[in-house]
Write an enzyme that holds these catalytic residues in place. Structure first.
Site, PDB file in Angstrom:
ATOM      1  N   GLU A   1       0.732  -1.195  -0.123  1.00 56.30           N
ATOM      2  CA  GLU A   1       0.105   0.155  -0.086  1.00 56.30           C
ATOM      3  C   GLU A   1       0.834   1.060   0.057  1.00 56.30           C
ATOM      4  OE1 GLU A   1      -3.962  -1.737   2.195  1.00 56.30           O
ATOM      5  OE2 GLU A   1      -2.748  -0.591   3.218  1.00 56.30           O
TER       6      GLU A   1
ATOM      7  N   CYS B   1      -1.250   6.561  10.109  1.00 56.62           N
ATOM      8  CA  CYS B   1       0.120   5.572  10.914  1.00 56.62           C
ATOM      9  C   CYS B   1      -0.411   4.523  11.591  1.00 56.62           C
ATOM     10  CB  CYS B   1       0.748   6.647  11.651  1.00 56.62           C
ATOM     11  SG  CYS B   1       2.277   5.868  12.548  1.00 56.62           S
TER      12      CYS B   1
END
Length: 353
Positions: A95, A339
């Site tokens: 990704e 994150c």
């Protein structure tokens, strides 16, 4: 992708010269190919019109010009962040994230360096995946090429903070970073490229010895030497004490600041005591910045801190250190693009392409 048939992407100018010579082409053709790949962003060999048709046909016959395959494209309704899933082989997904921060026109691409990860940081979803190998340089760079093409814009910053531990794929990561920096390629300034690590000291020391010009970030996440292992297993092999020694060496020998990333987890690494320990580390390293990030994932059983808890932690931290502290926002949370969330199954938004 087998290198018996050379892949043009991911190659330096010198490597392209060697390929040209091996094919009986003039060496100067390498510069044309190099700028065509990285500056003009050509998607097929036929687009290299500075080359004769004969040369293009020879390249198509004797080299490869692959692309990683686009899978999902999720768009955040909250902030316009886009998360892309790419296929790099059978049952192999990575990704990358496009982050349009809006701060002075900053546009960041967060890219992956491995398929899965060799480490198991408890707050990071990527660590739950089976590790399936390192990405090749061309696969790293193609994330940038593909994302820019899909969003119709150019990045101002690149961060190696996606899936994987960059220091465990050092050669390919650094080669990609230097191509990203090259004025004849992507042309990004060295300080617009950030390499990160969970704390692999051997990689940090190698980075220092090579006098690499890029920004560098350490995912610290706990200031207590013993407790850090409960959050990040990398601490068992690369203890906090040695990590801090490497950070001190970085700032001394390279004469620039290093960044500490700190994921805030209530009842794990927050509170006044941990703020004071973190501040002590910052004082000892001297030239550093601290990015504090509220926990994004919830699969751990841990919870995201409240705004008041974050303010309290940052207040205690600022009272004990003069290091710049940034309360980092978490763009793309609604598409699992923030994150620690890469590899979590996202919910396709209504604006998914």
């Amino acid at each position: 992708m087998k290198e018996e048939i050379p892949v043009l992407k991911g190659k330096t100018k010198k490597e392209l010269e060697e390929i040209c010579v091996s094919l009986g082409l003039e060496k100067y053709r390498a510069a044309q190919i190099y700028t065509g790949i990285y500056k003009s962003r050509y998607t097929t060999i036929d687009q290299f019109t500075t080359l004769s048709k004969e040369v293009r046909e020879k390249l198509k016959e004797h080299t490869q010009y692959p692309e990683i395959e686009i899978g999902r494209d999720l768009v955040s309704k909250e902030d316009g962040t886009r998360k892309f899933t790419f296929y790099v082989g059978e049952n192999k997904e990575i990704e990358a994230v496009w982050i349009p921060s809006g701060d002075g026109g900053r546009k960041t691409i967060c890219i992956s360096s491995q398929i899965g990860c060799t480490l198991n940081c408890k707050f990071c979803a990527t660590g739950l995946l089976e590790y399936k190998g390192n990405l090749q340089t061309w696969q790293i760079l193609d994330q940038v090429l593909q994302v820019e093409r899909l969003v119709g814009d150019r990045a101002t910053n690149i961060v190696f903070m996606g899936m994987g531990e960059p220091m465990h794929n050092y050669f390919s990561v650094m080669k990609a970073a230097h191509i990203l920096r090259d004025k004849d390629a992507f042309g990004l300034g060295a300080l617009r490229i950030t390499i990160s690590t969970a704390g692999v000291t051997t990689g940090i020391n190698r980075f220092i010895e090579n006098k690499e010009p890029f920004n560098f970030a350490i995912s610290l996440n706990h200031p207590n030497p013993n407790a850090r292992s409960s959050v990040m297993d990398v601490n068992d092999k690369h203890p906090l004490e040695k990590l801090i020694d490497s950070a001190k060496r970085f700032t001394k020998e390279l004469d620039r600041a290093i960044t500490f990333e700190y994921v805030m987890i209530p009842d794990v690494n927050m509170g006044r005591d941990n703020a004071e320990r973190l501040a002590k580390i910052a004082r000892s390293v001297n030239k550093c910045k601290i990015n504090v990030i509220p926990l994004n994932t919830d699969f751990t059983g841990w919870r995201r801190p409240t705004d008041d808890e974050v303010k309290d932690f940052v207040m205690h931290l600022k009272a004990k250190t003069t290091a710049p502290i940034l309360n980092r926002r978490s763009p793309g949370r609604d598409i699992n693009g923030a994150c620690g969330m890469l590899a979590l199954k996202g919910i396709r938004s209504e604006t998914t392409k």
